[in-house]
Design a protein around this motif. Structure first.
Motif, PDB file in Angstrom:
ATOM      1  N   SER A 115       0.843  -1.184   0.000  1.00  0.00           N
ATOM      2  CA  SER A 115       0.000   0.000   0.000  1.00  0.00           C
ATOM      3  C   SER A 115       0.882   1.238   0.000  1.00  0.00           C
ATOM      4  O   SER A 115       1.788   1.371   0.824  1.00  0.00           O
ATOM      5  CB  SER A 115      -0.903  -0.001   1.234  1.00  0.00           C
ATOM      6  OG  SER A 115      -1.494   1.250   1.406  1.00  0.00           O
ATOM      7  N   ILE A 116       0.610   2.147  -0.905  1.00  0.00           N
ATOM      8  CA  ILE A 116       1.377   3.394  -0.968  1.00  0.00           C
ATOM      9  C   ILE A 116       1.148   4.185   0.311  1.00  0.00           C
ATOM     10  O   ILE A 116       2.063   4.799   0.843  1.00  0.00           O
ATOM     11  CB  ILE A 116       0.995   4.202  -2.224  1.00  0.00           C
ATOM     12  CG1 ILE A 116       1.460   3.437  -3.459  1.00  0.00           C
ATOM     13  CG2 ILE A 116       1.590   5.594  -2.179  1.00  0.00           C
ATOM     14  CD1 ILE A 116       1.022   4.021  -4.761  1.00  0.00           C
ATOM     15  N   GLY A 122       5.050   4.825   6.884  1.00  0.00           N
ATOM     16  CA  GLY A 122       6.335   4.346   7.387  1.00  0.00           C
ATOM     17  C   GLY A 122       7.435   5.377   7.182  1.00  0.00           C
ATOM     18  O   GLY A 122       8.245   5.626   8.088  1.00  0.00           O
ATOM     19  N   ASP A 123       7.465   5.989   6.001  1.00  0.00           N
ATOM     20  CA  ASP A 123       8.464   7.028   5.730  1.00  0.00           C
ATOM     21  C   ASP A 123       8.290   8.218   6.662  1.00  0.00           C
ATOM     22  O   ASP A 123       9.274   8.787   7.166  1.00  0.00           O
ATOM     23  CB  ASP A 123       8.378   7.480   4.270  1.00  0.00           C
ATOM     24  CG  ASP A 123       8.820   6.398   3.291  1.00  0.00           C
ATOM     25  OD1 ASP A 123       9.459   5.420   3.726  1.00  0.00           O
ATOM     26  OD2 ASP A 123       8.498   6.539   2.086  1.00  0.00           O
ATOM     27  N   ALA A 127      10.938   9.638   9.393  1.00  0.00           N
ATOM     28  CA  ALA A 127      11.362  11.036   9.352  1.00  0.00           C
ATOM     29  C   ALA A 127      11.156  11.707  10.711  1.00  0.00           C
ATOM     30  O   ALA A 127      12.021  12.465  11.173  1.00  0.00           O
ATOM     31  CB  ALA A 127      10.593  11.793   8.264  1.00  0.00           C
ATOM     32  N   MET A 128      10.026  11.438  11.352  1.00  0.00           N
ATOM     33  CA  MET A 128       9.774  12.024  12.679  1.00  0.00           C
ATOM     34  C   MET A 128      10.788  11.515  13.694  1.00  0.00           C
ATOM     35  O   MET A 128      11.271  12.272  14.538  1.00  0.00           O
ATOM     36  CB  MET A 128       8.351  11.702  13.144  1.00  0.00           C
ATOM     37  CG  MET A 128       7.291  12.477  12.392  1.00  0.00           C
ATOM     38  SD  MET A 128       5.610  12.368  13.051  1.00  0.00           S
ATOM     39  CE  MET A 128       5.376  10.644  13.351  1.00  0.00           C
TER      40      MET A 128
END
Length: 145
Positions: A115-116, A122-123, A127-128
């Motif tokens: 799933s995009i 997740g990305d 990043a957080m």
């Protein structure tokens, strides 16, 4: 002490009758009176149980059909296996299709795509986490000794 087989059958028959009346749009109070339940709430519980039982039977039937189909694939695969191993391309195609069919019915195939939205989430989380690591080191660097 549990209900006798005759009492259980009677309960199943009553639930079935209640469900049939419900499907015919008869109100719960009338169903309770006709079928012999104490009140509309008891009739509703019986109807809900009849629906759940029906769904369970349907799932069992689907599992039985799935097992039969897998057995058919296995028999067909076994019938063509020897020729496929010896290089017969038509037999090899049949064997591969049987293997794919079995894999599909047993839900063994690896996911074809992710799933995009899940990938983006997740990305974003990574990043957080990276930002938090950097923020913590800035606070410590600016603190007085």
């Amino acid at each position: 002490m549990g209900a006798s087989p005759r009492q259980r059958l009677s309960a199943v028959e009553r639930r079935t009758q209640a469900l049939q009346l419900h499907l015919a749009c008869v109100d719960l109070r009338t169903i309770a009176k006709q079928v012999g339940y104490a009140d509309a709430s008891a009739a509703k519980k019986a109807i809900d149980r009849a629906i759940a039982d029906s769904i369970a039977r349907g799932e069992e039937k689907i599992d039985d059909i799935r097992r039969e189909q897998i057995m058919r694939y296995h028999r067909l695969q076994a019938a063509h296996w020897g020729k496929a191993i010896k290089g017969d391309t038509k037999a090899s195609d049949i064997v591969l299709k049987c293997m794919q069919g079995t894999e599909r019915l047993q839900d063994l195939a690896a996911p074809k795509r992710i799933s995009i939205d899940a990938q983006k989430l997740g990305d974003d989380i990574l990043a957080m986490l990276a930002d938090d690591d950097g923020a913590g080191s800035d606070d410590e660097a600016g603190a007085a000794p």
